[in-house]
Design a protein around this motif. Sequence first.
Motif, mmCIF file in Angstrom:
data_model
loop_
_atom_site.group_PDB
_atom_site.id
_atom_site.type_symbol
_atom_site.label_atom_id
_atom_site.label_comp_id
_atom_site.label_asym_id
_atom_site.label_seq_id
_atom_site.Cartn_x
_atom_site.Cartn_y
_atom_site.Cartn_z
ATOM 1 N N LEU A 6 -4.513 7.904 -0.915
ATOM 2 C CA LEU A 6 -3.549 9.002 -0.965
ATOM 3 C C LEU A 6 -4.232 10.241 -1.524
ATOM 4 O O LEU A 6 -4.621 10.269 -2.689
ATOM 5 N N ARG A 49 3.263 13.966 0.869
ATOM 6 C CA ARG A 49 3.830 12.926 0.021
ATOM 7 C C ARG A 49 5.097 13.384 -0.682
ATOM 8 O O ARG A 49 5.855 12.572 -1.187
ATOM 9 N N ASP A 69 -4.756 6.385 -5.441
ATOM 10 C CA ASP A 69 -3.966 7.617 -5.498
ATOM 11 C C ASP A 69 -4.752 8.680 -6.262
ATOM 12 O O ASP A 69 -4.793 8.674 -7.487
ATOM 13 N N THR A 81 6.386 7.155 -4.277
ATOM 14 C CA THR A 81 5.287 6.431 -3.647
ATOM 15 C C THR A 81 5.189 5.014 -4.182
ATOM 16 O O THR A 81 5.010 4.049 -3.419
#
Length: 333
Positions: A6, A49, A69, A81
């Motif tokens: 991410l 996101r 992340d 998330t």
Amino acid sequence: MDILLLGGSKFLGRAYATEALARGHRVTTFNRGVSRTDPPGVEAVHGDRGNPADLERLVDGRTWDAVVDTSGQQPHDVATTARLLDGRAGHYGFVSSIHAFADWPAHPVDADSATLDCPGDLPPDQPFANALKAGCERALTAHFTGPAAILNCGLLIGPHEPIGRLPWWLDRIARGGRVLAPGHPDRPLSLIDARDFAAFGLDLAERRAAGRYVTTAPIRSTTTGEFLDACRTATGSDAELVWTPDADLLAADVSPWVELPLWAPATDGWHGTWQADPATALAAGLRTRPVLDTVTDTWAWLESGGRAEVSYRQLDTPLGIDPAKERRILDGR
């Protein structure tokens, strides 16, 4: 392993993706696709996101062995998330910051130090503040029930650095002449190559290790003098370093950290800057390369076109001292 990354692919994310692919893992990246091109070999999924629909589209019918992340800045986004990935990812590695610690940079910190008081259920789009990283950590632990590693990141350097702290020093040293060198050459620094950070983060993911890790180089792993000497060696410069006491720099209104990147004066409020203890990370296998290797690789990257990726700005503030101001200070020495 199937790994979900991410975040963007311009610096730390790029290091993670490159290392994961080199280890034979399959990598899916999720980002807006606006900062840098994703490295070849990844599956690139573009989305925001902060938009739940984009996240739901990403995870629909999919699972991963691990998620990394690097982009969580808002507790609300991390909470969303973490909820969606709970049960869909075997491990969650969250890149936090030493800014999350309540006593840093005024005092030394370690993995057991208290973090700033920030709840994990804040509404979205909070104004930037260091405490938000602490809130992101709480959001993760509240909503992801699997093993999670929190990596409190120290000062990252290396090729593809977008802010430009090391690149600024390399460019300044390369110009030669008398160079304003801050403080004392024996003052310690703790700098970590983004590639070493990523390698350690992936080690934790492969082992599904949980816990908090202050992820930076060992305390006193290098000094300001060694760092600037490395810049001279890498660039082949004959620059003369003019070491200038903190008091003189402050009297000349030189801004710490910004006008002379990485300079943290030995004054109240700064004493713990380079005193973040990575003992837990070292015990878990963190390995860091010599600063000269990182500096040399970064100079090679800059000379091969990397400057186009560097902003030379910290948020809205330009990095580096004005040459005329530097000359005035040097002329007084």
